[in-house]
Scaffold this motif. Structure first.
Motif, PDB file in Angstrom:
ATOM      1  N   ASP A  92       7.119 -84.041  31.291  1.00 39.02           N
ATOM      2  CA  ASP A  92       6.484 -85.049  32.136  1.00 39.02           C
ATOM      3  C   ASP A  92       5.855 -84.432  33.379  1.00 39.02           C
ATOM      4  OD1 ASP A  92       7.291 -87.270  30.522  1.00 39.02           O
ATOM      5  OD2 ASP A  92       9.323 -87.011  31.306  1.00 39.02           O
ATOM      6  N   LEU A  93       4.590 -84.732  33.584  1.00 42.97           N
ATOM      7  CA  LEU A  93       3.863 -84.273  34.759  1.00 42.97           C
ATOM      8  C   LEU A  93       3.150 -85.464  35.382  1.00 42.97           C
ATOM      9  CD1 LEU A  93       2.657 -82.108  36.637  1.00 42.97           C
ATOM     10  CD2 LEU A  93       0.879 -81.725  34.912  1.00 42.97           C
ATOM     11  N   PRO A  97      -3.861 -87.800  42.048  1.00 42.22           N
ATOM     12  CA  PRO A  97      -5.271 -87.699  41.651  1.00 42.22           C
ATOM     13  C   PRO A  97      -6.165 -87.112  42.731  1.00 42.22           C
ATOM     14  CG  PRO A  97      -4.629 -89.988  41.992  1.00 42.22           C
ATOM     15  CD  PRO A  97      -3.378 -89.186  42.027  1.00 42.22           C
ATOM     16  N   GLU A  98      -5.724 -87.171  43.975  1.00 43.19           N
ATOM     17  CA  GLU A  98      -6.515 -86.585  45.052  1.00 43.19           C
ATOM     18  C   GLU A  98      -6.186 -85.116  45.285  1.00 43.19           C
ATOM     19  OE1 GLU A  98      -8.930 -88.337  46.290  1.00 43.19           O
ATOM     20  OE2 GLU A  98      -8.270 -90.026  45.030  1.00 43.19           O
ATOM     21  N   ALA A  99      -5.025 -84.689  44.801  1.00 47.00           N
ATOM     22  CA  ALA A  99      -4.611 -83.287  44.935  1.00 47.00           C
ATOM     23  C   ALA A  99      -3.882 -82.901  43.648  1.00 47.00           C
ATOM     24  CB  ALA A  99      -3.700 -83.107  46.157  1.00 47.00           C
ATOM     25  N   PRO A 100      -4.630 -82.722  42.569  1.00 46.72           N
ATOM     26  CA  PRO A 100      -4.007 -82.644  41.249  1.00 46.72           C
ATOM     27  C   PRO A 100      -3.101 -81.444  41.011  1.00 46.72           C
ATOM     28  CG  PRO A 100      -6.379 -82.265  41.126  1.00 46.72           C
ATOM     29  CD  PRO A 100      -6.093 -82.738  42.504  1.00 46.72           C
ATOM     30  N   LEU A 101      -3.134 -80.429  41.858  1.00 49.05           N
ATOM     31  CA  LEU A 101      -2.204 -79.312  41.694  1.00 49.05           C
ATOM     32  C   LEU A 101      -0.849 -79.606  42.321  1.00 49.05           C
ATOM     33  CD1 LEU A 101      -4.504 -76.207  42.274  1.00 49.05           C
ATOM     34  CD2 LEU A 101      -3.676 -77.180  40.114  1.00 49.05           C
ATOM     35  N   ARG A 102      -0.688 -80.781  42.939  1.00 51.97           N
ATOM     36  CA  ARG A 102       0.572 -81.131  43.568  1.00 51.97           C
ATOM     37  C   ARG A 102       1.290 -82.166  42.704  1.00 51.97           C
ATOM     38  NH1 ARG A 102      -0.332 -83.386  49.233  1.00 51.97           N
ATOM     39  NH2 ARG A 102      -0.836 -85.302  48.100  1.00 51.97           N
ATOM     40  N   PRO A 103       2.400 -81.781  42.059  1.00 49.98           N
ATOM     41  CA  PRO A 103       3.129 -82.763  41.244  1.00 49.98           C
ATOM     42  C   PRO A 103       3.828 -83.798  42.119  1.00 49.98           C
ATOM     43  CG  PRO A 103       4.329 -80.694  41.338  1.00 49.98           C
ATOM     44  CD  PRO A 103       3.012 -80.455  42.023  1.00 49.98           C
ATOM     45  N   LEU A 104       3.928 -85.006  41.602  1.00 48.90           N
ATOM     46  CA  LEU A 104       4.556 -86.112  42.308  1.00 48.90           C
ATOM     47  C   LEU A 104       5.947 -86.378  41.746  1.00 48.90           C
ATOM     48  CD1 LEU A 104       1.576 -88.625  42.611  1.00 48.90           C
ATOM     49  CD2 LEU A 104       2.440 -87.036  44.350  1.00 48.90           C
ATOM     50  N   PRO A 105       6.782 -87.169  42.446  1.00 52.37           N
ATOM     51  CA  PRO A 105       8.079 -87.556  41.899  1.00 52.37           C
ATOM     52  C   PRO A 105       7.929 -88.176  40.515  1.00 52.37           C
ATOM     53  CG  PRO A 105       7.945 -88.172  44.202  1.00 52.37           C
ATOM     54  CD  PRO A 105       6.578 -87.689  43.825  1.00 52.37           C
ATOM     55  N   GLY A 106       8.880 -87.854  39.655  1.00 54.29           N
ATOM     56  CA  GLY A 106       8.795 -88.249  38.251  1.00 54.29           C
ATOM     57  C   GLY A 106       8.423 -87.087  37.354  1.00 54.29           C
ATOM     58  N   THR A 107       7.942 -86.000  37.955  1.00 55.06           N
ATOM     59  CA  THR A 107       7.619 -84.794  37.188  1.00 55.06           C
ATOM     60  C   THR A 107       8.905 -84.116  36.736  1.00 55.06           C
ATOM     61  OG1 THR A 107       5.515 -84.425  38.303  1.00 55.06           O
ATOM     62  CG2 THR A 107       6.582 -82.503  37.323  1.00 55.06           C
ATOM     63  N   ASP A 108       8.956 -83.781  35.468  1.00 55.90           N
ATOM     64  CA  ASP A 108      10.056 -82.988  34.899  1.00 55.90           C
ATOM     65  C   ASP A 108       9.424 -82.105  33.829  1.00 55.90           C
ATOM     66  OD1 ASP A 108      12.536 -81.945  34.158  1.00 55.90           O
ATOM     67  OD2 ASP A 108      12.886 -83.559  32.698  1.00 55.90           O
ATOM     68  N   LEU A 109       8.920 -80.964  34.251  1.00 60.90           N
ATOM     69  CA  LEU A 109       8.119 -80.111  33.383  1.00 60.90           C
ATOM     70  C   LEU A 109       8.754 -78.734  33.278  1.00 60.90           C
ATOM     71  CD1 LEU A 109       5.534 -79.869  31.706  1.00 60.90           C
ATOM     72  CD2 LEU A 109       4.322 -79.213  33.794  1.00 60.90           C
ATOM     73  N   ASN A 135      -2.486 -88.225  27.809  1.00 58.75           N
ATOM     74  CA  ASN A 135      -2.488 -89.134  28.951  1.00 58.75           C
ATOM     75  C   ASN A 135      -1.500 -90.247  28.624  1.00 58.75           C
ATOM     76  OD1 ASN A 135      -4.483 -87.819  30.474  1.00 58.75           O
ATOM     77  ND2 ASN A 135      -6.118 -88.870  29.408  1.00 58.75           N
ATOM     78  N   PHE A 136      -0.382 -90.274  29.322  1.00 57.46           N
ATOM     79  CA  PHE A 136       0.716 -91.162  28.933  1.00 57.46           C
ATOM     80  C   PHE A 136       0.668 -92.421  29.783  1.00 57.46           C
ATOM     81  CE2 PHE A 136       5.021 -92.439  27.859  1.00 57.46           C
ATOM     82  CZ  PHE A 136       5.126 -92.017  26.542  1.00 57.46           C
ATOM     83  N   SER A 140      -1.496 -91.636  36.508  1.00 58.59           N
ATOM     84  CA  SER A 140      -1.669 -90.179  36.494  1.00 58.59           C
ATOM     85  C   SER A 140      -0.496 -89.477  35.839  1.00 58.59           C
ATOM     86  CB  SER A 140      -1.864 -89.664  37.932  1.00 58.59           C
ATOM     87  OG  SER A 140      -3.043 -90.198  38.496  1.00 58.59           O
ATOM     88  N   ASN A 141       0.094 -90.120  34.829  1.00 53.86           N
ATOM     89  CA  ASN A 141       1.212 -89.532  34.101  1.00 53.86           C
ATOM     90  C   ASN A 141       0.685 -88.783  32.879  1.00 53.86           C
ATOM     91  OD1 ASN A 141       2.807 -90.906  35.902  1.00 53.86           O
ATOM     92  ND2 ASN A 141       3.313 -92.554  34.489  1.00 53.86           N
ATOM     93  N   LEU A 142       1.105 -87.555  32.739  1.00 58.25           N
ATOM     94  CA  LEU A 142       0.724 -86.727  31.598  1.00 58.25           C
ATOM     95  C   LEU A 142       1.973 -86.273  30.867  1.00 58.25           C
ATOM     96  CD1 LEU A 142      -1.799 -84.341  33.396  1.00 58.25           C
ATOM     97  CD2 LEU A 142      -2.362 -86.431  32.162  1.00 58.25           C
ATOM     98  N   TYR A 143       1.876 -86.207  29.527  1.00 57.83           N
ATOM     99  CA  TYR A 143       2.901 -85.495  28.757  1.00 57.83           C
ATOM    100  C   TYR A 143       2.284 -84.170  28.346  1.00 57.83           C
ATOM    101  CZ  TYR A 143       6.472 -84.014  25.650  1.00 57.83           C
ATOM    102  OH  TYR A 143       7.468 -83.264  25.079  1.00 57.83           O
ATOM    103  N   VAL A 144       2.966 -83.074  28.659  1.00 63.74           N
ATOM    104  CA  VAL A 144       2.410 -81.736  28.476  1.00 63.74           C
ATOM    105  C   VAL A 144       3.166 -81.008  27.371  1.00 63.74           C
ATOM    106  CG1 VAL A 144       1.922 -79.523  29.566  1.00 63.74           C
ATOM    107  CG2 VAL A 144       1.699 -81.641  30.889  1.00 63.74           C
ATOM    108  N   SER A 145       2.434 -80.621  26.350  1.00 62.61           N
ATOM    109  CA  SER A 145       2.990 -79.836  25.252  1.00 62.61           C
ATOM    110  C   SER A 145       1.846 -78.988  24.706  1.00 62.61           C
ATOM    111  CB  SER A 145       3.574 -80.755  24.175  1.00 62.61           C
ATOM    112  OG  SER A 145       4.301 -80.026  23.210  1.00 62.61           O
ATOM    113  N   THR A 146       1.693 -77.786  25.245  1.00 62.64           N
ATOM    114  CA  THR A 146       0.535 -76.943  24.937  1.00 62.64           C
ATOM    115  C   THR A 146       0.733 -76.206  23.615  1.00 62.64           C
ATOM    116  OG1 THR A 146       1.412 -74.978  26.031  1.00 62.64           O
ATOM    117  CG2 THR A 146       0.216 -76.575  27.412  1.00 62.64           C
TER     118      THR A 146
END
Length: 297
Positions: A92-93, A97-109, A135-136, A140-146
């Motif tokens: 979870d990422l 949206p204004e500073a996309p390199l900064r993860p917000l609370p709720g991120t567990d990556l 795009n979950f 601005s919630n993403l599920y990341v699995s590269t």
């Protein structure tokens, strides 16, 4: 595609969604999750799909101790059921949206391997492998699995001798799962879960499901599910296209309008749908044979 005559029913017991406050039947503690698994097995589920939650808050968790307690409690009852543990937590990422390199609370990556310690310890019959990023939902919630994460995870699951259930949320993910098979990172029989209606993946559209079924590799075992009120129509749709069924409180909280369900009740309804279509419900041993799993110990 012929109607599936021998249908494996999976019950997804609790999931990771924000559903605890919406129904008193969503299991939270390891004791409740294990009891719900036994209930589902008694109702006709051959497979139970397991997430865990923090007992005090109901928040999603990937704590191996919680998984261990759930699995031990199920096994102590002697219930005959195939155990399927999620390995999707840790992707979870949430971005600003204004500073996309900064993860917000709720991120567990975390890395692909860091999503597997409970699988390494408990060696379940099945664990999930979520086959791509998404795009979950809105926001601005993403599920990341590269691809690199997936290759690493698939190789480790293969080394452990656990059967991966390939979670497919869109057609590109199915394309990549077939690439893993071509690279020798998956063993036959491949097992697919076609996940429909999750914004913004594949919509719960019968034509899309048919297209995805047409893309499956030869000899694959597959099931499909859709969310909310589409859960039971999708059970029928899956059987008619030759697949298996998933129901449960992870995906739907209701038996009907305003009527909250238990996992056992959802399985019972899936059994009735299966039998009304002239098919039969597979036993856990039959499921093990179909899915290429170890015989019950």
């Amino acid at each position: 595609m012929p109607v599936n005559q021998d249908v494996i029913i999976t019950c997804a017991l609790t999931g990771a969604g924000d559903t605890v406050g919406r129904s008193p039947h969503v299991p939270v503690t390891p004791e409740q999750i294990a009891a719900s698994a036994v209930e589902a097995a008694g109702a006709g589920a051959a497979v139970v799909h397991i997430h865990v939650r923090e007992p005090e808050t109901g928040a999603p968790s990937r704590d191996p101790r919680l998984y261990r307690e759930v699995v031990e409690r199920i096994r102590e009852t002697g219930a005959d059921v195939v155990i399927n543990l999620t390995a999707g937590m840790g992707g979870d990422l949430v971005i600003d949206p204004e500073a996309p390199l900064r993860p917000l609370p709720g991120t567990d990556l975390v890395s692909g391997l860091e999503r597997l310690p409970h699988v390494e310890e408990l060696l379940p019959d099945i664990c999930t492998l979520d086959c791509g990023s998404l795009n979950f939902g809105d926001g601005s919630n993403l599920y990341v699995s590269t691809p690199d994460m997936l290759r690493t995870g698939a190789k480790r699951i293969q080394e452990l001798g656990v059967r991966p259930e390939l979670e497919i949320f869109d057609t590109g993910q199915l394309w990549f799962a077939k690439q893993l098979l071509a690279e020798g990172l998956l063993d036959d029989p491949t097992v697919f879960q076609l996940c429909m209606g999750i914004p913004w993946g594949a919509p719960a559209d019968p034509g899309v499901l048919q297209a995805m079924v047409n893309m499956l590799p030869q000899g694959a075992q597959w099931a499909s599910f859709a969310l909310g009120r589409m859960q039971m129509p999708w059970a029928a749709q899956s059987i008619l296209l030759g697949g298996h069924v998933r129901v449960g409180l992870e995906d739907n909280l209701y038996l009907g309008k305003g009527v909250k369900a238990t996992n056992g009740q959802l399985v019972e309804r899936a059994v009735r749908i299966t039998e009304s279509l002239g098919s039969r419900v597979a036993t856990p041993d039959e499921a093990r044979a179909k899915l290429g799993l170890r015989p019950r110990a």
